[in-house]
Design an enzyme around this catalytic site. Structure first.
Site, mmCIF file in Angstrom:
data_model
loop_
_atom_site.group_PDB
_atom_site.id
_atom_site.type_symbol
_atom_site.label_atom_id
_atom_site.label_comp_id
_atom_site.label_asym_id
_atom_site.label_seq_id
_atom_site.Cartn_x
_atom_site.Cartn_y
_atom_site.Cartn_z
ATOM 1 N N GLU A 33 15.064 -6.822 9.972
ATOM 2 C CA GLU A 33 14.251 -5.637 10.278
ATOM 3 C C GLU A 33 15.118 -4.408 10.461
ATOM 4 O OE1 GLU A 33 11.172 -5.435 9.279
ATOM 5 O OE2 GLU A 33 10.675 -7.144 10.541
ATOM 6 N N THR A 35 17.019 -3.028 8.434
ATOM 7 C CA THR A 35 18.349 -3.182 7.837
ATOM 8 C C THR A 35 18.394 -2.611 6.423
ATOM 9 O OG1 THR A 35 17.643 -5.407 7.179
ATOM 10 C CG2 THR A 35 19.052 -5.254 9.107
ATOM 11 N N ASP A 36 17.216 -2.570 5.752
ATOM 12 C CA ASP A 36 17.226 -2.217 4.324
ATOM 13 C C ASP A 36 17.801 -0.827 4.075
ATOM 14 O OD1 ASP A 36 14.954 -0.980 5.404
ATOM 15 O OD2 ASP A 36 13.600 -1.549 3.776
ATOM 16 N N ALA A 126 -0.503 -2.097 10.124
ATOM 17 C CA ALA A 126 -0.251 -3.412 10.718
ATOM 18 C C ALA A 126 1.151 -3.925 10.407
ATOM 19 C CB ALA A 126 -1.298 -4.416 10.218
ATOM 20 N N LEU A 128 2.259 -4.441 7.460
ATOM 21 C CA LEU A 128 2.141 -5.352 6.315
ATOM 22 C C LEU A 128 2.278 -4.582 5.000
ATOM 23 C CD1 LEU A 128 -0.790 -7.568 7.663
ATOM 24 C CD2 LEU A 128 1.669 -8.041 7.763
ATOM 25 N N SER A 130 0.945 -1.707 3.724
ATOM 26 C CA SER A 130 -0.161 -1.152 2.935
ATOM 27 C C SER A 130 0.275 0.137 2.244
ATOM 28 C CB SER A 130 -1.369 -0.896 3.835
ATOM 29 O OG SER A 130 -1.022 -0.008 4.865
ATOM 30 N N ASP A 178 10.075 -2.990 0.834
ATOM 31 C CA ASP A 178 8.658 -3.181 0.548
ATOM 32 C C ASP A 178 8.373 -3.120 -0.943
ATOM 33 O OD1 ASP A 178 8.596 -3.220 3.237
ATOM 34 O OD2 ASP A 178 7.697 -1.265 3.508
ATOM 35 N N TYR A 230 9.688 5.970 13.938
ATOM 36 C CA TYR A 230 10.298 5.122 12.910
ATOM 37 C C TYR A 230 11.611 5.739 12.435
ATOM 38 C CZ TYR A 230 11.478 2.941 8.546
ATOM 39 O OH TYR A 230 12.192 2.313 7.559
#
Ligand code: NG1
Length: 444
Positions: A33, A35-36, A126, A128, A130, A178, A230
């Site tokens: 998490e 890290t990308d 969420a 996920l 989107s 993502d 973020y």
């Protein structure tokens, strides 16, 4: 599904012809998490919940956007050279990001428009993904309008890397996880993803466990209020990288090429994780570092440091805990590599343990958890999960849980009762589901 979406398209735009249909799945990140964006690996998988769009090209350059979800109003923009972002939180920004990104990278000779209807069973906010699913789906639609096809004209990973940059249009400074998993994910496998250059290795999922997603139902609207929260971690990591680079230049007596933190492992230095951790300790003081001290170490004026690395980051009188962020990177890097090996070895207990350690690091080092996510992971472990952690950007959203297959039913019932009914005081059945992988994005 095809009939229904086509019918809705016709109801929205009139009987304008047979729309083309595209889909892009959401994803759940097993581990790796924040890290990308530092060029360090991640380990996500696609899920069955997805965004679907119906689309028809237009020759007037107008991009008409409709959404079956009532929260997203009809919007429109012109496909010209000056596509400007709408206010944060406006959903057209994701379509604009895709179109502007493709225009910039592929410089097409024509600028067609499209009429697009989006529909989803993928919850937004969420964790996920989107947002990236919508960007990818819009990119496929726009490529289609340009007469370009996936694979034939643009390989999946090339498009993924392009769209990772393009999504910065919406104001978030994310990495490429993502877009890569949404485009390159495969059925029944997780994706170990490395960056710069983008590489995807598919890894087997445990056959004795299920991956269960539990939505905390606290929305993390990364395009809106959660955006600066973020961005704080990417910004502090980039600042940490500058402190490390400065230290290396002092130690070597010359500049060392380190563009991002991941370069410490892969770049000219090829450090081990232990060496990287020791370097972090030499380069950055422990605990919160006041701005004046950061500026002194970088031999820059504090205003310059703020303008270059701390844009949008809330002012912290006591300073910024940069070392904690760097330690998370080193620890999470090691955990992702070990988790990948655990998947190949079929060692679910080891994977679960790594997920738990990752959650603790996200909570304590990055500060991206919430009381709800912490409570949800505690309950999950008590309900029999081998591992439970927040997934995605954090600040709300969902947890990912590794649950022995024979305990899944009890797990779902217990978490529903103890988190939703007792802790939140409401019914939340729909927000717990067993994650099923799906194929990467493409035409339906
Ligand atoms: P989500 O959970 O989709 O908001 C974000 C970033 C990822 C990654 C994760 C944290 C975007 C599009 N996505 O994901 O790149 O940094 O947070 O691991 O910015």
């Amino acid at each position: 599904m095809r009939g229904t979406l086509t019918e809705k398209f016709r109801a929205a735009f009139g009987d304008a012809g047979e729309p083309r249909l595209f889909r892009a799945p959401g994803r759940v990140n097993l581990i790796g998490e924040h890290t990308d964006y530092n060029g360090l690996p991640v380990l996500p998988m696609t899920i069955a919940q997805e965004i679907r769009i119906a689309v028809l090209p237009r020759d007037d350059g107008r991009m008409l956007l409709r959404n079956t979800h009532p929260d997203f109003p009809p919007l429109e923009f012109a496909n010209d050279d000056a596509i400007a972002p709408s206010p944060p939180g406006s959903w057209d920004n994701y379509a604009k990001a895709a179109v502007a990104g493709i225009n910039q990278c592929l410089t097409p000779h024509t600028r067609p428009g499209f009429s697009l209807l989006a529909d989803a069973d993928l919850p937004n906010g969420a964790g996920l993904s989107s947002s990236s699913a919508l960007v990818v789906a819009c990119a496929l639609a726009y490529m289609d309008a340009l007469g370009l096809s996936l694979e034939h004209d643009l390989p999946r990973l090339k498009l993924a890397a392009m769209l990772a940059d393009a999504e910065h249009f919406v104001g978030t400074r994310g990495g490429g996880m993502d877009q890569a998993v949404i485009l390159a994910g495969t059925v029944g496998r997780a994706c170990k993803i490395d960056f710069f250059p983008l590489r995807v290795e598919s890894a087997p999922l445990p056959d004795d466990c299920e991956v269960v997603v539990c939505d905390s139902t606290v929305k993390a609207e990364k395009s809106g209020a959660a955006r600066s929260l973020y961005n704080m971690n990417p910004r502090l990591c980039h600042l940490g990288c500058e402190l490390v680079r400065t230290r290396l230049a002092e130690e070597f007596g010359e500049e060392v090429e380190v563009e991002r933190l991941g370069d410490l492992w892969y770049g000219p230095l090829c450090l081990t994780t232990r060496e990287a951790e020791a370097l972090f300790m030499r380069a950055v003081p422990e605990g919160p570092v006041p701005l004046v001290e950061i500026a002194r170490r970088l031999r820059q004026k504090p205003e310059k440091v703020v303008a270059r690395w701390l844009e949008e980051v809330p002012v912290m009188d006591g300073g910024y805990d940069i070392l904690a962020r760097l330690r998370h990177q080193a620890g999470e890097y090691r955990r992702v590599e070990t988790a990948r090996d655990a998947l190949f070895a079929g060692d679910s207990a080891a994977l679960g343990q790594l997920m738990n350690e990752s959650h603790a690091s996200c909570r304590d080092m990055l500060g991206i958890s919430t009381p709800e996510l912490d409570r949800l992971t505690e309950i999950a472990l008590e309900a029999g999960a081998l591992g439970a952690r927040l997934t995605g950007a954090g600040f709300g959203g969902a947890t990912v849980n590794l649950v022995p297959a024979n305990r899944v039913e009890r797990f779902i019932e217990t978490v529903g009762r103890r988190y939703h009914e007792e802790y939140l005081g409401r019914d939340g059945d729909a927000s717990i589901f067993v994650a099923r992988t799906s194929a990467g994005a493409g035409p339906v």
